[in-house]
Design an enzyme around this catalytic site. Structure first.
Site, PDB file in Angstrom:
ATOM      1  N   LYS A  26     -11.696 -44.547  -5.514  1.00  0.00           N
ATOM      2  CA  LYS A  26     -10.924 -45.573  -6.216  1.00  0.00           C
ATOM      3  C   LYS A  26     -10.091 -46.395  -5.232  1.00  0.00           C
ATOM      4  CE  LYS A  26      -7.724 -46.911  -9.701  1.00  0.00           C
ATOM      5  NZ  LYS A  26      -6.915 -46.606 -10.861  1.00  0.00           N
ATOM      6  N   ASN A  59       5.215 -37.129  -9.833  1.00  0.00           N
ATOM      7  CA  ASN A  59       5.067 -36.630 -11.204  1.00  0.00           C
ATOM      8  C   ASN A  59       3.991 -35.565 -11.285  1.00  0.00           C
ATOM      9  OD1 ASN A  59       5.344 -39.979 -11.540  1.00  0.00           O
ATOM     10  ND2 ASN A  59       6.866 -38.729 -12.612  1.00  0.00           N
TER      11      ASN A  59
END
Lengths: 329, 329, 329, 329
Positions: free
Chosen positions: C202, C101
Site C-alpha cells: 500500500k 493506536n
C-alpha cells in the site's frame, strides 16, 4: 567530527551565567561516589576513562566483554548488566549507538529501570530520537529517577581529550549535578531546556550543517566550471552573504584549506554514514511534528545515495567529489 | 539587499595588494573626460548621480524620458540612444534589468557597438547570464572596444550612498581603469578573472545564500517545534557548525534579531522575486555547464512557488513564514 | 480515494489461482461464529456493518461510546475493551488511525493480547508502519495467536459498498481464513507475502501515485504556459510514455476530465492530509531500510507544505492549483 | 527511445479527423519537386533516405562530408551550404543536435534564410528550446517563408523504418503540406498548435516520463527492501493508481519484464545523457515562464549526477541500478 562548537572553549563560562545556582542537589555534593557507565564503545570508553582520571569510581558494563576488560584493567568495576549498574550507582551515564539500544538498556529485562534507586540521575549521551528520550524520562520518573539527554558534539579525539560539548535537556534543577560529571568529559555544556531538547539541538545543528556543506560543494563546483579560481571564490563567499561554516572552516574543495578532510582525500572527519544517520533522525522528528524540511530531506537523500556509491566511510565533505564530474567520463 | 560584503568596508584596501599597478591605461589618466551611462532605473540613476558628484561629465540615455529628465536637471547631457552615447564617450557604464536588454543596448540597431570608438571601455553592471557577458565581450572586441562585467552587490540604498560592491570580470590590464569609475559608485571592488567571472561570483554567492536561508528557516522551524527557544537555538547554531550568514546576520525568525527584515514583517531587504531571478540564472549556467546543483535547483523551485503564493515582494527570508504552519489551520 | 485497484473487479478471481487451497483451517470452516471488531470510525463502522449483513455475529468496541451505539442498534454486541473482545471471539478485525493506536489496542493494559485465545486470527486493516505490523505479529505469536496486516484501498464509499481492496501480509496458510471475512467487506484481496508486506504494497503504491500526481500537475502546468491546450496535452501524454494513472484517470487540471475531483473544485477524493500521512510512512520505512527515495521525499515535503497552506482537506490532485500562479498576483 | 507513441500505429488516422482539409496549399500539390535536407546525422540520414525512397529528389548538406557522400551515392544532390539548399528547394527539413546549430543553419552567414525563396516551407525536426523555434519562425516570416517545428519521438530504429512520430507546431494552414513529407518518414503526426508547441509537447512528455521512471525505480527498490517480490509488486502497481508507463511497459527492475533495457543490462533504449538534455530544455522553458517544476528539476539533477557517475550511455531506466545499494558495500 565536524566539530560542533569547535574553538569555543569559553562557552561553558558564558553559559554559566544562565545557570540557576539556587538549587544544588545533594547528589552533586556527594562527589566521588561511584558513577555507572553503560556502553563502552569508541566514544563511551574514553569518556569512562576520563571519569576515572577525575577520581570517580566507575561501575561499568557493555555487551562486549573485551570492551569491559580494558576498562577493568585501569580500575573500573565491571558488572554483568545495566540493572546491576543501577543497583550500585546513583549517577549513571549511557552512551549507545541508536534508539533501540537505549530502549533496551533502560527498559529491557535487565535494564537500568528494573533496579534503579529512587533519586538516581540518569544521563544519556547517545544521539537518538528526542521522542525516545522523552519516553525514557517518563519511565524513569515512574521509578523516582531523573533522566536527562546529553548528546555530544565532537568525535573520538575530542572524547579522549575531554573536549566534547554536551547539549543537555532535562529538569533544570538537575543540570548542575549533571554538569559536574559532564565537565570531566567535555569542555562545554549547554542547557537546552526540557527533556529531548539536547537531542533536538544536535539534530538541528547537523541538519543545517549538512545543507550548508552540500550547498557549498555545489556552489564551489559551479563557480569552478564558470572559470573562477576556487581559493578566490571561497574568499569572496566568506566575506559575503554566502558564508557558512562549510565554506570558511571546513571547505570541501581540495586545495582551498589545510588541515581539513578535503586536504587529505576526505579521510578522517565526520563519516557520510554518520551524517546520513543524523539526517534520518531529523527526518523522523520532522515527519512526527509535521514540519516541512525540503532541503533537509533532499540532503538526507543525497548522503544516503552516497553511502551506496562508495562514500560511506569518507568524510561528509566528499559530497564535492561525488557531485563533480568523474575523471575519464 | 542581503548585503553581499556587508560590513566589509576595508575590502578594497585588502584586495588592492592583488592589483597589478604596472599598467595604467591612458584612459585612467584621462580622468574627468565624459562617462556614458545607459539605464537610469532605480539602481542606475543613483549610480550616475555619484559619477556627477565626483566631477565626471555624464552622457546618459534611457528608454523612459522621465528618468532622463531627472538626471538632466542635475547636469547630465541626455542623448537619444546608446549609439549616440558611444559617439560621445569612451568610457560607458550600463545598468539594465536582464540579458535581453543588455543584448539590445549593445548589439541592437541603435546599440553602443554601432558607433563605439576604438579603445572604449564598456562596463556592464547588470546581473545577467555570464554567457551573454562573454558574447558581448567578443562583439566589443571585434569593434576594438573592451567589455567588462561588473555586477553589484547592495541595493538602492547602497547605490545612493556609493556603498556598492562590484565583482569584476574582464581583461586584467583594464581593471585599474574600471576601478577608477567603480570606486565613485561603490565601497569595494573585487577582480574575479576573465569576462563573465564577475557574474559567476555573484550568481554563486546568491545561490549559496538562498540555500543557507531556506536551510536556516527549516532548521529554526523544526527546532521550535521540538521545544527549543528560537533565540537559544540561534545561539547554539551560531557557535557551532550549523552557523551561516542567514543564521547569524539575517536570521529569518521574528524576535531573534533586530534590524533585519524578519523583525519588520519581512518588509524591505532583498525581494523573493529578485532571488528567484538570480536562482534562474544559476540554474541556466548549471544546465549549460552540465553541473549538478540539487539543493540550488530545489531552492529555485521553492522561491518560485513562493512568488506565486503572495511572497513575491517580501524579503526572501520570509521563507520561514512560508514553511511554518498557518494560523487557523 | 484515489482508488487503488479501481475498476479491477475481477482481481480476486485472477489472484485466486495463486492461492494454496491445500490447507483450510478449522476457523474458516467455523463460519458464522462471532467476529470481533475494534475501531468503529468512518471506515471501521461500515466494514463491521457488512460483516453483520453477511450473517456474522459481531462483538465490537471503540473508545467513543456513540460509535458503539450505532452498531449496537443494528445487532452488534458491544463490550468495554479490546481484551473483552478477545475473550469472546477467535477472529478479530482492527481498523485504527495510526501506529500508536494499534500498539495500544493489541499490547496495552486492556489490549487484545491480554486475553487472546490460542489460535485466534487477528487481522489489522489500519494503514501503519510495516515494522509495527511485524512487532504485533511477534507479540501475537507469543500468545499462540496469528496476526495479519490487511490495509485497504478505497475510501468510505467503497467501505459502505463492500468494494474495498485488501492487501494482505502474513502466514500464507491463514490467508484463506482471512479471505473469508475480507470478501464480506471488499471486492478484492491480494496476498502480498510475509507479515508487513500488505502495508508495504500500500505504501509503495501511494508513494508512486503521489509522485505521478505532482509530476502530472507540473507537466500540465508547464505545457499550458508553453501554449498547449490542456485537453490536447493530456491526450498526447496518454498515448505516450508520459502516461500515468494521474494523467489518464484522475487528471488534476479542471476541464480535462469529468467525474474527478479536479472537475469539482477538488472536493471529495483523497485528502492531501491523508496522502501526507502515507508519505510519512513511506519516508519512515525508507529511512529505516536506508533506501534512497529522492522524489518520494520531495513529494512528501510538497504535500506537507500544502497542508499548512490551506489544502489539507482538498483532494491531493489540488497540487495543480497549488503550483499554478495565483489569481491577482 | 522510450518510445513516445510506441504501439500507436493508428494515431495518424485518429488525429486526421481534427485536420482542416479546406486549405490545401499549392506546395502540397507540387509533390515530387525537390526537398531540401540539412543535417545528415544518425537520425537525419535515415530520414532523408526515406524521402528518396518515396520518390522525392533530395538536395542535402551537412558539415561532415562523409555523411553527405553516403546519401549522394543513393541519389541525393549534395550542395555546400544551407543557403544553397534554400536556393534549390522550396520545402526544407532540418535535423540538428541543439539550439545553437539550428540558429546557425537558419540565420548564420551561409544559413537558409540568406537565400530562402518566398513561400518556402521550413520544417525543423531538431529537439530544441521552443523559444528558439519561435525566433526562427519570426525570422522566416520576415523573408516570406513559413517555419514549423516538428520534433520526433522514436530513435534511430524508428527513423530507419519510417516509424517516427512527429509533434508539429506552426500555422495550421500549412500542416497538410508538412504532413505530406512527414508521413514519408514517420507513422504518426500530431498537430499541437502554434509554432513551438511541437517542442513543448515533446519536452512535457519526456519530463513526466523522467519523473515516472525515477519514481518507479524508487518505489520498486523500497518495496523489494520491505520484502515484496518485484514481479508481484509490479503487478499490484499496474492494476492500481501507482500505474505508469515506466511500471507497466518499461519496468526498470531486471527480471520483471522481457524485451526492455533492464532485461539487457540497460543497453540500448534512451540514453541517460539524452534524457538529461531534454530535462535541461524543460528546466530552461520552466525558468523562462516562471513555472515551478519541483520534481522535474530534481529529476534533471538526478540524471545529471548519473551522467558523471558512469551512467551516461546506459538507458535512463538504469536509475534503478543507481539508487540500489552497491554490491560489496
Amino acid at each position: 567530527m565536524a566539530a560542533l562548537f569547535r574553538g569555543s572553549r569559553n562557552v561553558l563560562l558564558r553559559w554559566n551565567k544562565h545557570v540557576d545556582f539556587a538549587f544544588v542537589s545533594s547528589r552533586s555534593m556527594a562527589s566521588k561516589t561511584p558513577v555507572g557507565f553503560v556502553g563502552l564503545g569508541n566514544m563511551g570508553s574514553p569518556m569512562a576513562k576520563n571519569l576515572l582520571k577525575n577520581g570517580y569510581p566507575v561501575i561499568a558494563t557493555d555487551v562486549f566483554p573485551e570492551s569491559c576488560k580494558e576498562l577493568q584493567d585501569i580500575g573500573a568495576q565491571v558488572v554483568d548488566s545495566p540493572a546491576e549498574v543501577a543497583e550500585k550507582a546513583d549517577r549513571i551515564l549511557t552512551m549507545l549507538p541508536s534508539s533501540p539500544n537505549v530502549i533496551e538498556v533502560y527498559t529491557g529485562p535487565n535494564g537500568i529501570l528494573k533496579k534503579v534507586k529512587k533519586g538516581t540521575l540518569l544521563i544519556d549521551s547517545s544521539t537518538i530520537d528526542p521522542a525516545v528520550s522523552r519516553e525514557m524520562a517518563v519511565a524513569a520518573e515512574k521509578m523516582g529517577a531523573v533522566f536527562m539527554d546529553a548528546p555530544v558534539s565532537g568525535g573520538v579525539g575530542a572524547a579522549s581529550m575531554a573536549k566534547l560539548t554536551f547539549m543537555v535537556g532535562g529538569v533544570k534543577e538537575e543540570y548542575n549535578a549533571a554538569q559536574e560529571l559532564l565537565t570531566c568529559m567535555g569542555a562545554n555544556a549547554v542547557y537546552c531546556g526540557q527533556v529531548g531538547t539536547g537531542q533536538a539541538a544536535k539534530i538541528c545543528n547537523n541538519m543545517l550543517l549538512a545543507i550548508g556543506m552540500i550547498g557549498t560543494a555545489e556552489t564551489m563546483n559551479l563557480g569552478i566550471r564558470l572559470g573562477l579560481d576556487p581559493k578566490l571564490l571561497a574568499k569572496i563567499l566568506n566575506m559575503s552573504s554566502g558564508r557558512c561554516w562549510s565554506s570558511d572552516t571546513y571547505n570541501p574543495v581540495p586545495g582551498v584549506m589545510e588541515g581539513v578532510p578535503s586536504a587529505n582525500n576526505y579521510q578522517g572527519g565526520f563519516g557520510t554514514t554518520l551524517m546520513a544517520k543524523d539526517l534520518g533522525l531529523a527526518q523522523n522528528t520532522a515527519t512526527d511534528t509535521k514540519t516541512p524540511i525540503p532541503l533537509g530531506s533532499l540532503a538526507h537523500q543525497i548522503f544516503r545515495v552516497m553511502c551506496s556509491r562508495g562514500y560511506a566511510n569518507k568524510d561528509f565533505s566528499s559530497v564535492f567529489q561525488f557531485l563533480r564530474e568523474e575523471e575519464g567520463q
